[in-house]
Design a protein around this motif. Structure first.
Motif, PDB file in Angstrom:
ATOM      1  N   GLN A 132       0.917  -1.066  -0.022  1.00 45.94           N
ATOM      2  CA  GLN A 132      -0.069   0.061  -0.100  1.00 45.94           C
ATOM      3  C   GLN A 132       1.045   1.260  -0.128  1.00 45.94           C
ATOM      4  O   GLN A 132       1.830   1.241   0.792  1.00 45.94           O
ATOM      5  CB  GLN A 132      -0.838   0.050   1.109  1.00 45.94           C
ATOM      6  N   THR A 136      -2.209   6.580   1.235  1.00 48.70           N
ATOM      7  CA  THR A 136      -3.387   6.085   1.032  1.00 48.70           C
ATOM      8  C   THR A 136      -3.907   5.472   2.485  1.00 48.70           C
ATOM      9  O   THR A 136      -3.359   5.074   3.112  1.00 48.70           O
ATOM     10  CB  THR A 136      -3.348   4.794   0.042  1.00 48.70           C
ATOM     11  N   LEU A 138      -6.819   2.665   3.661  1.00 48.06           N
ATOM     12  CA  LEU A 138      -7.793   1.590   2.935  1.00 48.06           C
ATOM     13  C   LEU A 138      -9.097   1.853   3.931  1.00 48.06           C
ATOM     14  O   LEU A 138      -9.254   2.199   5.051  1.00 48.06           O
ATOM     15  CB  LEU A 138      -7.152   0.246   3.538  1.00 48.06           C
ATOM     16  N   PHE A 142     -11.478  -3.630   3.560  1.00 51.99           N
ATOM     17  CA  PHE A 142     -10.778  -3.811   2.262  1.00 51.99           C
ATOM     18  C   PHE A 142     -10.012  -5.392   2.584  1.00 51.99           C
ATOM     19  O   PHE A 142     -10.204  -5.943   1.735  1.00 51.99           O
ATOM     20  CB  PHE A 142      -9.291  -2.766   2.423  1.00 51.99           C
ATOM     21  N   GLY A 159      -7.071  -2.373  -5.054  1.00 54.63           N
ATOM     22  CA  GLY A 159      -7.909  -1.468  -4.756  1.00 54.63           C
ATOM     23  C   GLY A 159      -8.880  -0.808  -5.662  1.00 54.63           C
ATOM     24  O   GLY A 159      -8.341  -0.631  -6.810  1.00 54.63           O
ATOM     25  N   GLY A 199      -3.195   0.075  -3.028  1.00 55.72           N
ATOM     26  CA  GLY A 199      -3.457  -1.233  -2.253  1.00 55.72           C
ATOM     27  C   GLY A 199      -3.764  -2.470  -2.987  1.00 55.72           C
ATOM     28  O   GLY A 199      -4.756  -2.366  -3.796  1.00 55.72           O
ATOM     29  N   VAL A 256     -10.398   2.435  -1.505  1.00 48.54           N
ATOM     30  CA  VAL A 256      -9.263   3.241  -0.830  1.00 48.54           C
ATOM     31  C   VAL A 256      -9.625   4.791  -1.043  1.00 48.54           C
ATOM     32  O   VAL A 256      -9.841   5.134  -2.064  1.00 48.54           O
ATOM     33  CB  VAL A 256      -7.715   2.890  -1.108  1.00 48.54           C
ATOM     34  N   THR A 258      -7.013   8.129  -1.657  1.00 51.04           N
ATOM     35  CA  THR A 258      -5.655   8.371  -2.000  1.00 51.04           C
ATOM     36  C   THR A 258      -5.589   9.856  -2.124  1.00 51.04           C
ATOM     37  O   THR A 258      -6.478  10.651  -2.219  1.00 51.04           O
ATOM     38  CB  THR A 258      -5.276   7.583  -3.105  1.00 51.04           C
TER      39      THR A 258
END
Length: 392
Positions: A132, A136, A138, A142, A159, A199, A256, A258
């Motif tokens: 990951q 980011t 999660l 996830f 992801g 991810g 996710v 980001t």
């Protein structure tokens, strides 16, 4: 080659995280003595790797997102790559272990290769590694969703990324773009086009097979897990996993959040790296059963960009010559279809996104920016000019 740093017992670290995931290890590094098979007894183990270069402002949130998973990891490792800030110290304070790279000059791919080479010998084939990005976070389901997605044919689960808040109009346009990408993945049955770096969870067995295939010459990109020859290592390893016969998935539950780029120069560098890397990966792999679809996608991107430019030129010429009465019903309908598609595909992004889609002009300018990236990348590839990996 594994660096000399990991003088710590991977088994002890994993057990300590499983029992007390928020506890900072009390002891310093120790040399590993546990056999790999001992590490994998019972249910599959899950190791999180976060490659990070000077991410002191974001690393805590990334770790917290991991700790809040409904299925928490057994071990969280921040791969501190040539950091000159407090990334490592903050990571340790928040319960993660830190793996500092040694002599790495290959950015994220090189950092991950060192960390994977350290931890993988202590994992069984069925165990899992999640990679990951440090920028980011999660969603809490996830890991649970990803584990439930694996079967014999699925080698990796990536992801579905959404943009964080902020960044003004430019940030909103990126969030709208990401929502459309997520919508397309959903319409495609959750099949992952790219195992995004935001991810992705791999089976340990698959990573071993990738390296073995590279060393046997069945895959390019060097002789390690991630290719050091690619600008976009995430896109390249997707093609590697698929070439080995595995499916790659991105279920909706693996969402996710980001980072978005806050300036046009940063966005330009990011997208140039993505697009140029994708083109170079196709050049290196050539036409195969796996890459045929990607070649078609690139062709359609170019065709769509040219069609859009022709359409804009035609509308501008018609308006300048005949005014609004000169627009035919046919071309007006084409424009309306374009607007409806834009609005429908971002309806889940909120009222601001819908309003911007209805305005048309901001998104038209953003599309032109994307088309400029595409043609600049293609031209650079044809000229074989060097595109550098630029941290954003």
């Amino acid at each position: 080659m594994i660096p000399d740093y990991p003088e710590r017992d991977v088994l002890d670290l994993a057990d300590s995280h499983a029992a007390q995931p928020h506890r900072r290890p009390r002891h310093g590094p120790r040399r590993a003595h546990a056999a790999p098979e001992d590490f994998s007894e019972g249910v599959p183990r899950l190791v999180f790797l976060i490659p990070a270069h000077n991410e002191q402002d974001r690393i805590a949130d990334a770790i917290l997102g991991m700790q809040q998973q409904t299925r928490p990891p057994d071990l969280i490792v921040v791969v501190a790559d040539n950091c000159t800030d407090a990334t490592a110290e903050i990571a340790q304070r928040h319960g993660a272990d830190v793996f500092p790279t040694q002599g790495n000059t290959h950015k994220k791919a090189g950092a991950l290769n060192q960390a994977i080479a350290w931890v993988l010998p202590y994992l069984a084939d069925r165990d899992l590694i999640l990679v990951q990005d440090a920028d980011t976070v999660l969603n809490p389901y996830f890991v649970e969703t990803a584990i439930g997605t694996f079967n014999r044919k699925v080698g990796a689960v990536g992801g579905v990324f959404y943009g964080e808040e902020g960044g003004g109009l430019l940030g909103l346009l990126q969030r709208m773009e990401f929502h459309r990408y997520a919508w397309e993945i959903q319409r495609n049955g959750g099949k992952a086009t790219v195992l995004t770096g935001t991810g992705t969870m791999f089976r340990a067995r698959v990573l071993r097979e990738v390296r073995a295939a590279r060393r046997a010459g069945r895959l390019g990109g060097g002789d390690d897990y991630y290719s050091l020859a690619s600008l976009t290592e995430d896109d390249e390893i997707t093609k590697a996993v698929k070439t080995l016969g595995y499916r790659t998935m991105s279920p909706a539950g693996c969402s996710v959040t980001t980072e978005v780029m806050t300036s046009l120069p940063k966005l330009w560098h990011q997208r140039m790296r993505w697009q140029r890397g994708a083109l170079e990966n196709l050049r290196d792999y050539g036409w195969t059963r796996v890459t045929a679809r990607y070649f078609f996608q690139q062709f359609m991107m170019g065709f769509g960009a040219l069609s859009f430019l022709v359409y804009l030129a035609f509308i501008a010429l018609t308006l300048s010559t005949y005014g609004w009465p000169g627009l035919s019903l046919f071309w007006t309908s084409i424009g309306l279809i374009f607007v409806v598609e834009k609005v429908v595909s971002v309806r889940r992004a909120g009222p601001r996104a819908v309003a911007v889609a209805l305005l048309m002009v901001p998104e038209m300018l953003y599309d032109l920016f994307q088309h400029a990236v595409y043609f600049a990348s293609l031209w650079g590839l044809l000229r074989r000019s060097e595109e550098k990996w630029i941290a954003t």
